[in-house]
Design a protein around this motif. Structure first.
Motif, PDB file in Angstrom:
ATOM      1  N   TYR A 119      34.581  32.847  33.821  1.00  0.00           N
ATOM      2  CA  TYR A 119      35.606  33.633  33.117  1.00  0.00           C
ATOM      3  C   TYR A 119      36.901  32.849  32.942  1.00  0.00           C
ATOM      4  O   TYR A 119      37.449  32.761  31.838  1.00  0.00           O
ATOM      5  CB  TYR A 119      35.866  34.928  33.884  1.00  0.00           C
ATOM      6  N   ILE A 120      37.394  32.253  34.028  1.00  0.00           N
ATOM      7  CA  ILE A 120      38.693  31.544  33.941  1.00  0.00           C
ATOM      8  C   ILE A 120      38.577  30.231  33.188  1.00  0.00           C
ATOM      9  O   ILE A 120      39.581  29.684  32.731  1.00  0.00           O
ATOM     10  CB  ILE A 120      39.296  31.279  35.343  1.00  0.00           C
ATOM     11  N   LEU A 150      38.849  31.940  28.659  1.00  0.00           N
ATOM     12  CA  LEU A 150      39.081  33.372  28.483  1.00  0.00           C
ATOM     13  C   LEU A 150      38.801  33.823  27.055  1.00  0.00           C
ATOM     14  O   LEU A 150      38.543  35.004  26.814  1.00  0.00           O
ATOM     15  CB  LEU A 150      40.531  33.721  28.852  1.00  0.00           C
TER      16      LEU A 150
END
Length: 697
Positions: free
Chosen positions: A23-24, A27
């Motif tokens: 996810y990071i 984004l």
């Protein structure tokens, strides 16, 4: 403490960590976000069921934890399908996804009723939910969506180009989801089938394969640098957890079979663990080394070697053109490599040098306006062949036998706009593996580090190519500045000669007139000859010819050329010629040296004028000519830059005069020394080899 809860908890934490990393990392990536939500749904399931296992005797609490876990189970097959079609870029129509997500909304409320879980049963691993009347819907959804998703992945993998990064990524995602499908066992157990739930193992297998694909093949465009210590620590933890799980499961199964738990089984198992753990750890560690570190290069060693080779500014691009392909081909075990350099006048790029397959490309040209070059200008980064869709660009990359092109782009004001100076063209790895993101990052770093040296060499090469034009241009500029003065200096003796010519018939019989003419006429004619010879020597363009030269003659011609400027500037010239040897030099080039230095000295002293001393003397194997002015002098900062091309402190001027002067001195195997400080004037000392002892060309 129920130790059966530990493996699901460990799996839950692992999946959460991987999902968070994905996810990071990006984004804005739709695929990454969907995958992270998929991981989150598995985390919710594992967390709820782990807490259910930890519940001892409270069936109501155990059921509530099971229903919380079901909130994750609802979305696992939907998000898995959504991730798969997004990853393979498949667009079956939004209606199916919409129906699936709309179905999930009422399921959230149903999950807290007896229609899904109508109770819990106790097994040797702890409480486990029992299926309600509508639970078969979710079993069918899991089996159907996972099976269909695996089928889509299989066809996408089969149709992909073998050996490409995408094909390898598809393969591991396919394996991960195929293994994850075995989690259907957990659905069956809820119909009171007494089988140990292996769903967490299916999830652990899934996330382990995904983690491997991320680290090895940069799945989801994630770049992870793995250290051996971190891998081995994680490996030890997983093996420890595995052994604990085996002991617990074995002890429970034996207890179920015998009707009681035996301490002897636990003791025996502990001894087996102690005996087998280290050999198994060593074997798995060996496999990890082969999987993760087998083809990893010692980038720091290569970079240090490359940096050392480029530590000194290059004087020509041929050095880089030969160095880079050789170093990269042998270090990275490539099929070949080459370097292509901009030829600005010809408006094309020329392959200067190559290694292995690249060697046959030497002399190949690619036009400036070709699709390949335009694509590099547009992207301003590396080109990877398998990512290129344009057939014309792919054809040109095939012509260069390159699967990866690393550009070196200059942003220097010298070129007035971003300019592609050269490209490093790399062939395939002999191992058959694609270039990883780590490879590309290393090559990009290398290109950036080399860019300054390349730019320096490129500019010097262009200056060498145009040296004669630059020298001639600078000569003409200096000559143009002195034209008015030269005309004035020629006018005086011409006026005298014309006056003599007019009065000669009437005054020749006069002895004093005749004596005056015979005395003055030769000196005035010699003065004119000196000026004209100086103009001819100065303006003539020819190849460098070193020969014995009387430096006094060169200096006198220079002073004659600049006589008007010297008088106009109120400069008093003092000449002291103390040398005895001739120098080895080219009169034409040396005249330009002294014109540049003396002209600068006169201009530096300004309107107030001053003294200019020209002193020559023998010094060991040289003749040294010092030109000393009483001008304002120069600061240390200016002194450091005076020989740099295009540097000038004047409001007008090219800034090339002293740069050319230094270059001419290098051609003469001589030197030029400068001594100056603010308020104390400046001294330029030209050092030339003596003709008898100098270099012979």
């Amino acid at each position: 403490m129920n130790f059966y809860a530990i493996p699901p908890i460990v799996t839950c934490i692992t999946i959460f960590a991987i999902g968070f990393l994905v996810y990071i990392n990006n984004l804005k990536s739709k695929v990454n976000v969907i995958f992270s939500l998929f991981c989150l749904s598995m985390v919710l399931w594992l967390f709820g069921f782990s807490m259910m296992y930890l519940t001892r005797d409270n069936t109501t609490e155990a059921l509530q934890w099971a229903r919380l876990g079901f909130m994750g189970i609802i979305f696992i097959p939907i998000l898995a399908y959504h991730f798969i079609i997004s990853f393979i870029d498949y667009h079956p129509g939004k209606w199916l996804l919409s129906i699936l997500y709309l179905t999930a909304l009422p399921s959230i409320f149903l999950g807290w009723t007896d229609f899904v879980y109508n109770g819990v049963a106790r097994y040797f691993w702890g409480f486990y939910p029992t299926a309600g009347k509508l639970y078969f819907i979710f079993l069918s959804m899991f089996a159907g969506l996972f099976s269909y998703g695996v089928l889509l992945l299989f066809f996408a993998w089969r149709n992909s180009k073998r050996g490409s990064v995408k094909a390898q990524q598809l393969f591991y995602v396919l394996i991960a989801f195929a293994g994850g499908t075995t989690g259907v066992v957990d659905y069956i157990i809820k119909y009171r089938v007494p089988i140990y739930p292996i769903g967490y193992l299916a999830a652990l297998f899934f996330i382990s394969v995904i983690a491997y694909a991320i680290t090895k093949h940069h799945l989801l465009d994630i770049e992870v640098v793995i250290k051996k210590t971190a891998v081995y620590s994680l490996l030890t933890a997983l093996l420890t957890g595995l052994f604990i799980s085996v002991i617990l499961i074995g002890n429970s199964l034996l207890g179920s079979f015998l009707g009681y738990n035996s301490i002897w089984f636990g003791t025996l198992a502990a001894f087996l663990v102690a005996f087998l753990f280290q050999p198994l750890r060593d074997k798995v560690q060996e496999l990890v080394d082969k999987a993760f570190f087998r083809a990893r290069y010692d980038y720091q060693r290569i970079l240090r070697k490359y940096s050392h080779a480029l530590s000194q500014p290059m004087t020509d691009l041929d050095r880089f053109a030969h160095l880079a392909p050789y170093l990269l081909t042998h270090s990275m075990n490539l099929s070949g490599a080459s370097v292509m350099v901009l030829e600005r006048e010809e408006k094309h790029y020329l392959v200067r040098a190559g290694v292995r397959e690249g060697e046959s490309l030497e002399g190949l040209t690619i036009p400036e306006d070709s699709p390949l070059i335009q694509e590099i200008y547009q992207k301003k980064k590396e080109l990877i062949k398998e990512e290129i869709q344009d057939p014309a660009i792919r054809t040109e990359m095939e012509k260069l036998k390159a699967v990866l092109i690393i550009p070196s782009i200059s942003w220097s004001t010298y070129f007035q706009k971003p300019t592609l100076l050269c490209t490093t063209n790399l062939g395939e790895k002999l191992s058959g593996e694609p270039f990883s993101r780590e490879d590309i990052e290393f090559l990009r770093t290398m290109a950036n580090q080399a860019s300054i040296s390349i730019e320096h060499a490129f500019i010097l090469e262009e200056l060498r190519k145009h040296q004669e034009q630059i020298i001639k241009s600078e000569k003409m500029a200096a000559l143009g500045t002195a034209t008015a003065g030269i005309a004035h200096e020629l006018k005086n003796p011409l006026t005298y000669i014309m006056t003599v010519a007019q009065t000669l018939p009437q005054g020749w019989d006069n002895p004093s007139f005749r004596e005056s003419v015979m005395k003055m006429l030769p000196s005035e004619a010699e003065r004119m000859k000196l000026i004209l010879d100086g103009i001819l020597d100065f303006s003539r363009t020819r190849e460098l010819t070193l020969q014995p030269v009387e430096i006094t003659e060169v200096l006198k011609k220079t002073l004659a050329l600049l006589a008007y400027e010297i008088k106009k500037g109120r400069v008093y010239v003092k000449e002291e010629y103390r040398h005895t040897a001739k120098v080895l030099g080219d009169p034409n080039r040396l005249t330009q040296v002294f014109v540049n230095i003396i002209n600068n000295a006169v201009q530096a002293m300004g309107e107030k004028g001053g003294d200019l001393t020209i002193l020559s003397q023998d010094h060991e194997k040289e003749v040294r000519i010092s030109i000393i002015d009483t001008g304002p002098g120069m600061s240390k900062e200016v002194l450091r830059k005076i020989f740099d091309p295009f540097f000038t402190t004047k409001s007008s001027g090219t800034g090339l005069g002293l740069a050319i002067t230094k270059k001419i001195m290098e051609e003469h195997h001589g030197n030029i020394l400068v001594n100056s400080s603010p308020g104390r004037g400046t001294s330029f000392t030209v050092c030339l080899p003596q003709a008898e002892l100098g270099y012979r060309i």
